[in-house]
Design an enzyme around this catalytic site. Sequence first.
Site, short mmCIF file in Angstrom:
data_model
loop_
_atom_site.label_atom_id
_atom_site.label_comp_id
_atom_site.label_asym_id
_atom_site.label_seq_id
_atom_site.Cartn_x
_atom_site.Cartn_y
_atom_site.Cartn_z
N TYR A 33 38.58 43.88 29.63
CA TYR A 33 38.04 44.77 28.61
C TYR A 33 36.61 44.37 28.25
CZ TYR A 33 38.52 41.39 24.73
OH TYR A 33 38.38 40.32 23.89
N ARG A 52 28.98 41.81 32.93
CA ARG A 52 30.13 40.91 32.74
C ARG A 52 31.43 41.60 33.16
NH1 ARG A 52 31.20 38.50 26.91
NH2 ARG A 52 31.60 40.69 26.50
N ARG A 100 57.46 47.09 38.49
CA ARG A 100 57.18 45.76 37.97
C ARG A 100 57.42 44.71 39.06
NH1 ARG A 100 59.38 41.38 35.53
NH2 ARG A 100 58.10 40.42 33.91
N LYS A 149 37.19 38.14 30.97
CA LYS A 149 37.50 38.81 29.69
C LYS A 149 38.76 39.64 29.84
CE LYS A 149 35.01 41.14 25.96
NZ LYS A 149 35.45 40.30 24.87
N GLU A 181 35.40 27.56 21.22
CA GLU A 181 34.79 28.76 20.63
C GLU A 181 35.69 29.30 19.54
OE1 GLU A 181 34.53 31.89 23.66
OE2 GLU A 181 36.35 31.12 24.58
N1 PMP Z 1 34.45 34.37 22.85
C1 PMP Z 1 35.58 35.08 22.81
C2 PMP Z 1 36.87 34.40 23.04
C3 PMP Z 1 35.54 36.47 22.55
O1 PMP Z 1 36.68 37.19 22.51
C4 PMP Z 1 34.28 37.08 22.30
C5 PMP Z 1 34.19 38.54 21.97
N2 PMP Z 1 34.87 39.37 22.81
C6 PMP Z 1 33.13 36.28 22.36
C7 PMP Z 1 33.25 34.94 22.63
C8 PMP Z 1 31.77 36.88 22.13
O2 PMP Z 1 31.36 37.62 23.24
P1 PMP Z 1 30.33 38.84 23.07
O3 PMP Z 1 29.12 38.26 22.44
O4 PMP Z 1 30.09 39.29 24.45
O5 PMP Z 1 31.02 39.83 22.21
#
Ligand code: PMP
Length: 285
Positions: A33, A52, A100, A149, A181
Amino acid sequence: MPRTVYVNGEFLPEAEATISVFDRGFLFADAVYEVVSVLGGRLVDFDGHAQRLERSLSELAMPVPLSRDALLEVMRRLTVENGIEDGLIYLQITRGAADRDFAYPDPDTPQTVVLFTQSKPGLADAPAARTGLKVATCPDLRWGRRDIKTVQLLYPSMAKMAAREQGADDAWMVEDGAVTEGTSNNAYIVRGGVIVTRQLGSEILHGITRAAVLRLAREAQMTVEERPFTVEEAQSADEAFVTSASAFVMPVVEIDGRPVADGTPGPVARRLREIYIEESRKAAL
Ligand code: PMP
């Protein structure tokens, strides 16, 4: 007013938009996503998000179902049809629907592509930017490919709820003694005028906002160090903040109940927020 959403080539009223119960995004979180913010009716850092997205798809051996031009067109149309001045566009691409099975289906299986908008009037004036966020730390129990992502967001969602139960706004996740993070943002501290944030790798998502903010910080002659930092270092820092596409730059004023410096948003975070929003508005498509 019902929204118009995009599903597999069609623009439909949200109540008419459906996907299969066999969709692998639903059954296996086999999907990627992106979230792109909209400021003044225009898309912030479309190219960064598209790049990305293509990388996430490629890491999971999924084709890119839409060219960049076609994707931009879809996003623009949804923004206009839904009258989005400030808000977000959510995009999800799954490996499609199939019986599945843990093995991937036939590579010709049509992928599922969904986009929708969320209106957030005053997105750039979030009150939290004036007060700052409180974060609580927790172990980082996510999988090892956080640079992709994917929609596997259950652990970050649990971490956010655990943080809320402790009276905080969000969680910072910690692994091997260092902060990785936030649940949905990248984490930073400022010590002695130096901005410190974890280096890129498979332990964190490569934030599009992170890339832009670090570029802008360097252009403004600020010093950036990309390395891991501990919770103790963060608690005794001069400032802390997070970045994401939807929160931009957001100060962090408390970590596990301990105020960061005097417990108010710091000057570096405030300045970077200002510069980032100004530059994003200028460059938005
Ligand atoms: N880290 C994580 C785990 C996230 O989910 C996000 C946002 N989706 C970010 C960092 C920040 O990424 P961005 O600046 O591309 O939104």
